[in-house]
Write a protein that holds these residues in place. Structure first.
Motif, PDB file in Angstrom:
ATOM      1  N   LEU B  94       0.963  -1.377   0.004  1.00 35.62           N
ATOM      2  CA  LEU B  94      -0.103   0.134   0.093  1.00 35.62           C
ATOM      3  C   LEU B  94       0.930   1.233  -0.033  1.00 35.62           C
ATOM      4  O   LEU B  94       2.055   1.155   0.490  1.00 35.62           O
ATOM      5  CB  LEU B  94      -0.980   0.012   1.291  1.00 35.62           C
ATOM      6  CG  LEU B  94      -1.932  -1.007   1.335  1.00 35.62           C
ATOM      7  CD1 LEU B  94      -2.725  -0.876   2.755  1.00 35.62           C
ATOM      8  CD2 LEU B  94      -2.900  -1.038   0.211  1.00 35.62           C
ATOM      9  N   THR B  95       0.369   2.307  -0.409  1.00 36.44           N
ATOM     10  CA  THR B  95       1.268   3.479  -0.384  1.00 36.44           C
ATOM     11  C   THR B  95       0.884   4.108   1.115  1.00 36.44           C
ATOM     12  O   THR B  95      -0.373   3.836   1.664  1.00 36.44           O
ATOM     13  CB  THR B  95       0.821   4.634  -1.455  1.00 36.44           C
ATOM     14  OG1 THR B  95      -0.828   5.111  -1.095  1.00 36.44           O
ATOM     15  CG2 THR B  95       0.830   3.932  -2.892  1.00 36.44           C
ATOM     16  N   GLU B  98      -2.816   5.670   1.023  1.00 39.50           N
ATOM     17  CA  GLU B  98      -3.589   4.553   1.213  1.00 39.50           C
ATOM     18  C   GLU B  98      -3.731   4.074   2.537  1.00 39.50           C
ATOM     19  O   GLU B  98      -5.030   3.654   3.205  1.00 39.50           O
ATOM     20  CB  GLU B  98      -3.408   3.264   0.270  1.00 39.50           C
ATOM     21  CG  GLU B  98      -3.612   3.936  -1.279  1.00 39.50           C
ATOM     22  CD  GLU B  98      -3.114   2.719  -2.236  1.00 39.50           C
ATOM     23  OE1 GLU B  98      -3.511   2.953  -3.573  1.00 39.50           O
ATOM     24  OE2 GLU B  98      -2.375   2.118  -1.762  1.00 39.50           O
ATOM     25  N   PHE B  99      -2.756   3.593   3.181  1.00 36.25           N
ATOM     26  CA  PHE B  99      -2.671   3.221   4.634  1.00 36.25           C
ATOM     27  C   PHE B  99      -3.368   4.058   5.468  1.00 36.25           C
ATOM     28  O   PHE B  99      -4.090   3.753   6.279  1.00 36.25           O
ATOM     29  CB  PHE B  99      -1.170   2.854   4.887  1.00 36.25           C
ATOM     30  CG  PHE B  99      -1.081   2.428   6.351  1.00 36.25           C
ATOM     31  CD1 PHE B  99      -1.278   1.030   6.327  1.00 36.25           C
ATOM     32  CD2 PHE B  99      -0.061   2.788   7.346  1.00 36.25           C
ATOM     33  CE1 PHE B  99      -1.006   0.404   7.492  1.00 36.25           C
ATOM     34  CE2 PHE B  99       0.279   2.543   8.378  1.00 36.25           C
ATOM     35  CZ  PHE B  99      -0.106   1.165   8.836  1.00 36.25           C
ATOM     36  N   MET B 102      -6.947   3.938   5.117  1.00 31.73           N
ATOM     37  CA  MET B 102      -7.801   2.984   5.618  1.00 31.73           C
ATOM     38  C   MET B 102      -7.946   3.028   6.924  1.00 31.73           C
ATOM     39  O   MET B 102      -9.060   2.720   7.419  1.00 31.73           O
ATOM     40  CB  MET B 102      -7.043   1.636   4.937  1.00 31.73           C
ATOM     41  CG  MET B 102      -7.626   0.348   5.348  1.00 31.73           C
ATOM     42  SD  MET B 102      -6.477  -0.926   5.375  1.00 31.73           S
ATOM     43  CE  MET B 102      -5.058  -0.821   6.269  1.00 31.73           C
ATOM     44  N   LEU B 103      -6.887   3.326   7.602  1.00 26.69           N
ATOM     45  CA  LEU B 103      -7.078   3.095   8.889  1.00 26.69           C
ATOM     46  C   LEU B 103      -7.680   4.065   9.675  1.00 26.69           C
ATOM     47  O   LEU B 103      -8.520   3.994  10.556  1.00 26.69           O
ATOM     48  CB  LEU B 103      -5.529   2.982   9.705  1.00 26.69           C
ATOM     49  CG  LEU B 103      -4.695   1.940   9.281  1.00 26.69           C
ATOM     50  CD1 LEU B 103      -3.299   2.012   9.905  1.00 26.69           C
ATOM     51  CD2 LEU B 103      -5.401   0.644   9.718  1.00 26.69           C
ATOM     52  N   ALA B 104      -7.841   5.244   9.001  1.00 28.65           N
ATOM     53  CA  ALA B 104      -8.626   6.444   9.602  1.00 28.65           C
ATOM     54  C   ALA B 104     -10.039   5.945   9.415  1.00 28.65           C
ATOM     55  O   ALA B 104     -10.962   6.265  10.396  1.00 28.65           O
ATOM     56  CB  ALA B 104      -8.370   7.881   8.770  1.00 28.65           C
ATOM     57  N   ARG B 105     -10.228   5.502   8.069  1.00 26.58           N
ATOM     58  CA  ARG B 105     -11.864   5.214   7.948  1.00 26.58           C
ATOM     59  C   ARG B 105     -12.424   4.134   8.800  1.00 26.58           C
ATOM     60  O   ARG B 105     -13.346   4.117   9.520  1.00 26.58           O
ATOM     61  CB  ARG B 105     -11.865   4.652   6.493  1.00 26.58           C
ATOM     62  CG  ARG B 105     -13.195   4.445   5.849  1.00 26.58           C
ATOM     63  CD  ARG B 105     -13.983   5.718   5.672  1.00 26.58           C
ATOM     64  NE  ARG B 105     -15.459   5.395   5.180  1.00 26.58           N
ATOM     65  CZ  ARG B 105     -16.335   5.372   5.845  1.00 26.58           C
ATOM     66  NH1 ARG B 105     -16.259   6.051   7.307  1.00 26.58           N
ATOM     67  NH2 ARG B 105     -17.424   5.061   5.663  1.00 26.58           N
ATOM     68  N   LEU B 106     -11.204   3.097   9.177  1.00 29.98           N
ATOM     69  CA  LEU B 106     -11.606   2.118   9.953  1.00 29.98           C
ATOM     70  C   LEU B 106     -11.789   2.534  11.614  1.00 29.98           C
ATOM     71  O   LEU B 106     -12.265   1.650  12.581  1.00 29.98           O
ATOM     72  CB  LEU B 106     -10.785   0.899   9.806  1.00 29.98           C
ATOM     73  CG  LEU B 106     -10.663   0.174   8.626  1.00 29.98           C
ATOM     74  CD1 LEU B 106      -9.705  -1.098   8.588  1.00 29.98           C
ATOM     75  CD2 LEU B 106     -12.018  -0.708   8.639  1.00 29.98           C
ATOM     76  N   ALA B 107     -11.071   3.558  11.888  1.00 33.28           N
ATOM     77  CA  ALA B 107     -11.068   4.062  13.179  1.00 33.28           C
ATOM     78  C   ALA B 107     -12.455   5.197  13.404  1.00 33.28           C
ATOM     79  O   ALA B 107     -12.609   5.320  14.362  1.00 33.28           O
ATOM     80  CB  ALA B 107      -9.934   4.931  13.440  1.00 33.28           C
ATOM     81  N   GLY B 108     -13.247   4.974  12.335  1.00 30.76           N
ATOM     82  CA  GLY B 108     -14.408   5.692  12.462  1.00 30.76           C
ATOM     83  C   GLY B 108     -14.471   7.050  11.998  1.00 30.76           C
ATOM     84  O   GLY B 108     -15.393   8.028  12.242  1.00 30.76           O
ATOM     85  N   GLN B 150      -0.785   7.270  11.950  1.00 28.80           N
ATOM     86  CA  GLN B 150      -1.940   6.491  11.986  1.00 28.80           C
ATOM     87  C   GLN B 150      -2.252   6.293  13.441  1.00 28.80           C
ATOM     88  O   GLN B 150      -3.811   6.257  13.463  1.00 28.80           O
ATOM     89  CB  GLN B 150      -1.523   4.922  11.273  1.00 28.80           C
ATOM     90  CG  GLN B 150      -0.488   4.023  12.295  1.00 28.80           C
ATOM     91  CD  GLN B 150      -1.219   3.379  13.547  1.00 28.80           C
ATOM     92  OE1 GLN B 150      -2.241   3.110  13.507  1.00 28.80           O
ATOM     93  NE2 GLN B 150      -0.233   2.959  14.359  1.00 28.80           N
ATOM     94  N   ALA B 153      -4.450   9.294  13.865  1.00 27.96           N
ATOM     95  CA  ALA B 153      -5.408   9.930  12.674  1.00 27.96           C
ATOM     96  C   ALA B 153      -6.810  10.006  13.079  1.00 27.96           C
ATOM     97  O   ALA B 153      -7.332  10.898  12.596  1.00 27.96           O
ATOM     98  CB  ALA B 153      -5.531   8.581  11.733  1.00 27.96           C
ATOM     99  N   HIS B 154      -7.364   9.377  14.138  1.00 28.06           N
ATOM    100  CA  HIS B 154      -8.861   9.279  14.490  1.00 28.06           C
ATOM    101  C   HIS B 154      -8.930  10.259  15.724  1.00 28.06           C
ATOM    102  O   HIS B 154     -10.085  10.346  16.342  1.00 28.06           O
ATOM    103  CB  HIS B 154      -9.409   7.957  14.857  1.00 28.06           C
ATOM    104  CG  HIS B 154      -8.698   7.182  15.634  1.00 28.06           C
ATOM    105  ND1 HIS B 154      -7.460   6.765  15.259  1.00 28.06           N
ATOM    106  CD2 HIS B 154      -8.948   6.694  16.684  1.00 28.06           C
ATOM    107  CE1 HIS B 154      -6.849   5.955  16.187  1.00 28.06           C
ATOM    108  NE2 HIS B 154      -7.942   5.573  17.082  1.00 28.06           N
TER     109      HIS B 154
END
Lengths: 287, 317
Positions: B94-95, B98-99, B102-108, B150, B153-154
């Motif tokens: 992943l770049t 992207e990394f 993805m993790l920000a989105r998965l953290a809500g 990361q 990130a949230h």
């Protein structure tokens, strides 16, 4: 800092924030896993391997032009190339590492420290692996169809189209089934390729040609059972022998619906077990 | 974060065994607000304790609670947690962008907020230029920054940072230390593990000393520091021009000896570890040297642990 421990959250009425909805988590995880898979070199190798049916068709058209009809060739490809060899290999290369690879690489920790259920992580990665595997198989089937049209196999008759549709459904179902099983191995074993190889080239190979009910304990049997023989029976030695053996043993055929049901149950059970294994999994000292 | 009560993390007699091996003994902690340094030698059990506190492994005994709720039973609590692992492992395909996305989105982080948030993080951690490069090509320092990015990130209110300064160049270290202090001042609970006392001292005055899986002491860093007798410390620096750096460092205060090792390593011996660590970033800037990595070859915490455990007398102080 202090050591006094107050009442618990449950006692004090504290509520925890909600986890990310499963569907959102599955789609985000699958999207990232998809990108990851699409950039791996193994995809190229698998692509080349999946051209094997095309090579075989070309060889037949060169050495035995006009001998075998298209539907028979498709049937033979399904039974002897896709089902016993290509589908397991593709599923092994993509399904087994879907979960085991982030565990081995130590990148699972980034997912486990996010508010998502582990089932969503498992399903997301498995979904990506299954989609990529199915995509590769579809491309291979498309190449086969082009070769059939261009290779002088009698054109696209209704029988050929019917067999082709059957082959597509069976190979996709088989790809998903094998991917689900190997994905489950990935959640349970440190080296999932070992049990995967033992299953495909050990157990399934060993019992596939035993003309008894034990065959039914393989994915290969149920996938082959979904591919009907063309009306014109093969005249080669193997076909005649198979028919003779079948008649001698008077084995009642397994209905198609039963094979489909068994394959769907295998997919569901593998997924549930894989999810359960991942939920129980802990990061050990090395991870 | 300012104005809201800090997250309160409690470990109640937590222990963890791996087979016959005790990784963590009975460990009780209660932390809430500010930066807390978790100090211990390599292999002391810091990472295992971090994983226990962050709910990544189940305790063999005891419980960990965040604001009274058992972390492992409430996965939603991870919305409030940021975790920076010690391991360098990143999904190399992943770049960076992207990394983080993805993790920000998965953290809500809401979908429409992900893109600006990622851009902001890349900017803050000086990774914008490398944002579209695959992580497989990132240097150790860049990986470290991305791991930190990361983790925040949230906008979590409790952070676990496991050896967050490993592999960073001096300038990045200073920036990371300042960032960690700022996070603590904002009212977040920041747990930072390290095996280098002077490093932790620059971030916080609150420390927990861990040794062989047990909490030896917790409290003010100055009291602990006073336990360290002055003794030589050896520090290794990796850089592009080691000979130039060696020639420069040998003229500096607190440096007792300098050696070049291999093509990219300078080994410095100092009699005054704390003073040396404080002066080093300024000296490197003055020398115009970009140092890729700094680590101690011997560990001056050794003496603290020897003192606290009092092995020779067979009991802990």
């Amino acid at each position: 800092m202090s050591r006094d421990l107050p009442m618990t959250g449950e006692q004090s009425g504290a509520t925890a924030p909600r986890a990310i909805p499963d569907l959102t988590a599955i789609l985000v995880v699958a999207g990232a896993a998809w990108r990851e898979l699409a950039r791996r070199r193994r995809l190229f190798s698998l692509g080349l391997l999946l051209l094997l049916p095309v090579v075989l068709l070309l060889a037949v058209s060169l050495w035995y032009p006009g001998v075998a009809p298209g539907d028979l060739l498709l049937n033979l490809l399904a039974r002897n190339v896709y089902i016993p060899f290509l589908l397991p290999i593709v599923a092994m290369a993509l399904g087994a590492p879907a979960i085991s690879e982030p565990i081995a690489e130590g990148t699972l920790v980034y997912f486990w420290t996010r508010p998502l259920n582990r089932r969503a992580l498992y399903l997301g990665r498995l979904l990506a692996a299954a989609l990529v595997a199915c995509g590769l198989v579809v491309l291979s089937l498309a190449a086969v169809l082009i070769t059939l049209i261009a290779g002088g196999f009698g054109g696209l008759s209704l029988d050929v189209m019917r067999m082709y549709a059957e082959l597509t459904v069976v190979t996709l179902l088989g790809t998903v089934a094998y991917t689900a099983v190997f994905g489950c191995f990935g959640a349970g074993f440190k080296r999932p390729l070992v049990p995967a190889l033992l299953l495909v080239f050990g157990w399934e190979n060993m019992v596939a040609d035993i003309p008894q009910r034990i065959q039914e304990w393989t994915l290969r049997f149920h996938l082959r059972n979904l591919v009907h023989w063309p009306d014109a029976k093969p005249t080669d030695l193997r076909g005649i022998l198979e028919e003779l053996v079948g008649r001698i043993l008077v084995r009642p055929p397994v209905p198609v619906w039963q094979s489909v049901l068994i394959l769907l149950v295998i997919i569901a059970v593998s997924t549930v077990v894989g999810t359960y294994l991942l939920r129980r999994r802990q990061l050990d000292r090395q991870e | 974060m300012i104005g809201t009560p800090p997250a309160r993390l409690e470990a109640d007699e937590v222990g963890r065994w791996f087979g016959e091996v005790m990784a963590i003994g009975r460990c009780s902690l209660a932390v809430g607000g500010g930066v807390i340094g978790l100090l211990g030698q390599n292999g002391a059990g810091k990472t295992t304790l971090f994983k226990l506190l962050a709910g990544l492994i189940t305790p063999s005994r005891g419980q960990v609670r965040l604001d009274g709720l058992v972390l492992r039973d409430h996965v939603g609590l991870f919305r409030r947690i940021g975790f920076c692992p010690e391991s360098d492992a990143l999904p190399g395909w992943l770049t960076g962008r992207e990394f983080l996305a993805m993790l920000a989105r998965l953290a809500g982080v809401p979908r429409e907020r992900v893109r600006p948030r990622v851009a902001e993080l890349l900017e803050r951690f000086e990774l914008t230029a490398a944002a579209n490069r695959r992580l497989g090509g990132y240097s150790k320092g860049m990986r470290q920054k991305l791991k930190l990015a990361q983790a925040v990130a949230h906008d979590p209110d409790i952070l676990f940072l496991d050896e967050p300064l490993n592999g960073m160049d001096p300038q990045s270290r200073l920036e990371a230390i300042a960032a960690i202090r700022r996070l603590g001042r904002e009212g977040r609970t920041v747990l930072v593990s390290s095996h280098i006392l002077p490093e932790v001292e620059q971030m916080t005055q609150n420390i927990v000393l861990i040794h062989r899986g047990k909490v030896l002491a917790e409290g003010d860093v100055a009291e602990i520091r006073d336990l360290i007798p002055e003794h030589p410390t050896v520090v290794a620096l990796r850089c592009e021009r080691p000979r130039e750096l060696a020639a420069f460092l040998v003229r500096q205060d607190h440096v007792a000896g300098v050696e070049c090792e291999g093509r990219d390593r300078v080994v410095v011996r100092t009699e005054h570890a704390l003073a040396f660590y404080r002066a080093l970033p300024g000296q490197l800037l003055a020398a115009g040297q970009a140092v890729e990595e700094i680590h101690t070859l011997d560990d001056n915490l050794e003496s603290v642990f020897s003192y606290l455990t009092d092995d020779s007398q067979g009991g802990a102080r």
